[in-house]
Every structure is written in C-alpha cells, then in structure tokens.
Scaffold this active site. Structure first.
Site, mmCIF file in Angstrom:
data_model
loop_
_atom_site.group_PDB
_atom_site.id
_atom_site.type_symbol
_atom_site.label_atom_id
_atom_site.label_comp_id
_atom_site.label_asym_id
_atom_site.label_seq_id
_atom_site.Cartn_x
_atom_site.Cartn_y
_atom_site.Cartn_z
ATOM 1 N N ILE A 1 0.835 -1.206 0.000
ATOM 2 C CA ILE A 1 0.000 0.000 0.000
ATOM 3 C C ILE A 1 0.868 1.254 0.000
ATOM 4 C CG2 ILE A 1 -1.730 1.319 1.296
ATOM 5 C CD1 ILE A 1 -2.838 -1.179 -0.140
ATOM 6 N N ALA A 2 1.994 1.229 0.702
ATOM 7 C CA ALA A 2 2.900 2.371 0.704
ATOM 8 C C ALA A 2 3.425 2.654 -0.706
ATOM 9 C CB ALA A 2 4.057 2.132 1.669
ATOM 10 N N SER B 1 11.108 2.234 8.002
ATOM 11 C CA SER B 1 10.967 0.790 7.970
ATOM 12 C C SER B 1 11.703 0.255 9.190
ATOM 13 C CB SER B 1 11.573 0.232 6.682
ATOM 14 O OG SER B 1 11.330 -1.166 6.605
ATOM 15 N N ARG B 2 11.521 -1.035 9.464
ATOM 16 C CA ARG B 2 12.236 -1.621 10.602
ATOM 17 C C ARG B 2 13.737 -1.621 10.367
ATOM 18 N NH1 ARG B 2 8.370 -6.725 11.109
ATOM 19 N NH2 ARG B 2 8.274 -6.215 8.920
ATOM 20 N N LYS C 1 -5.863 0.740 6.644
ATOM 21 C CA LYS C 1 -6.815 -0.366 6.625
ATOM 22 C C LYS C 1 -7.395 -0.543 8.020
ATOM 23 C CE LYS C 1 -2.980 -3.453 6.007
ATOM 24 N NZ LYS C 1 -2.409 -4.666 5.544
#
Length: 119
Positions: A16-17, A37-38, A98
């Site tokens: 989705i990003a 991000s991680r 979502k």
C-alpha cells in the site's frame, strides 16, 4: 497566495505504501518527507524513487521528526494502534490505511485524537 504543503511521513514500506507514495509525491497539497521501515536499508531502498524524502529506521524516529506533519501508517494491522498512539501523543495527524484490530482499538485512538485536538 502560496500554499504550504502538508509534510507526510509513511511508516512501513509494504504494498500500500508503494501505491500511496507516488500520489503524495505528485500532490499539489502534500509532499513525502520521510519513510520509515524496521531496517534503514529497506527505507533507503524505498525512498530512492522519491527525491527529497528521507529514510529513517523505525517508526519512533519518523514520529520524532519536526519536518513531518502527518503520519500515514502502512503497517500490519497488529501494529497500527501502537504506532498511531505514539504519533498522536507526539502531536502528529494520523492516517491509517486499513481497518484497525478491533472496535475497541478504534475507540481508544479516537478518544486520544479528540484529547490531543482539544489541547
């Protein structure tokens, strides 16, 4: 009249990003400022396609940035409430892509957003 663009940060680099980022980048009212991000390497890989966007490791580093007005949360459902709570507490606007885990989660976040808006 010059309009200031909303500075958006995205937490998460999933599917989705990848759909949302180009839309932000092409907007006349918003710009993509940072992506987390991680791992820093994954964030760097993601922003390589978005000139001007900064890669950061972890949601907390993105949330702490003064150059981010709003945080778009593109994480797995199980992490959304936690990340959104931290962003709201930091005074950021929050967009969630979502459904949340539960109605109770929605109610907690809504109450926190209302509380922060009235401060």
């Amino acid at each position: 009249m010059t309009m200031t663009k909303a500075k958006i940060g995205i937490v998460g680099t999933g599917f989705i990003a990848t759909i949302l980022a180009p839309q932000i980048q092409s907007s006349k009212k918003a710009r993509l400022d940072a992506v987390s991000s991680r791992t820093l390497a994954k964030a760097e890989s993601f922003v390589a396609n978005y000139p001007g966007a900064i890669a950061v490791e972890g949601a907390d580093q993105l949330i702490a940035r003064d150059d981010v007005d709003a945080v778009y949360i593109a994480t797995p459902t199980s992490a959304k409430e936690d990340v959104a709570s931290r962003a709201l507490t930091a005074g950021k606007h929050v967009l969630i892509e979502k459904p949340l885990h539960s109605a109770a989660s929605f109610k907690r976040l809504s109450a926190l957003a209302r509380q922060k808006a009235s401060c």
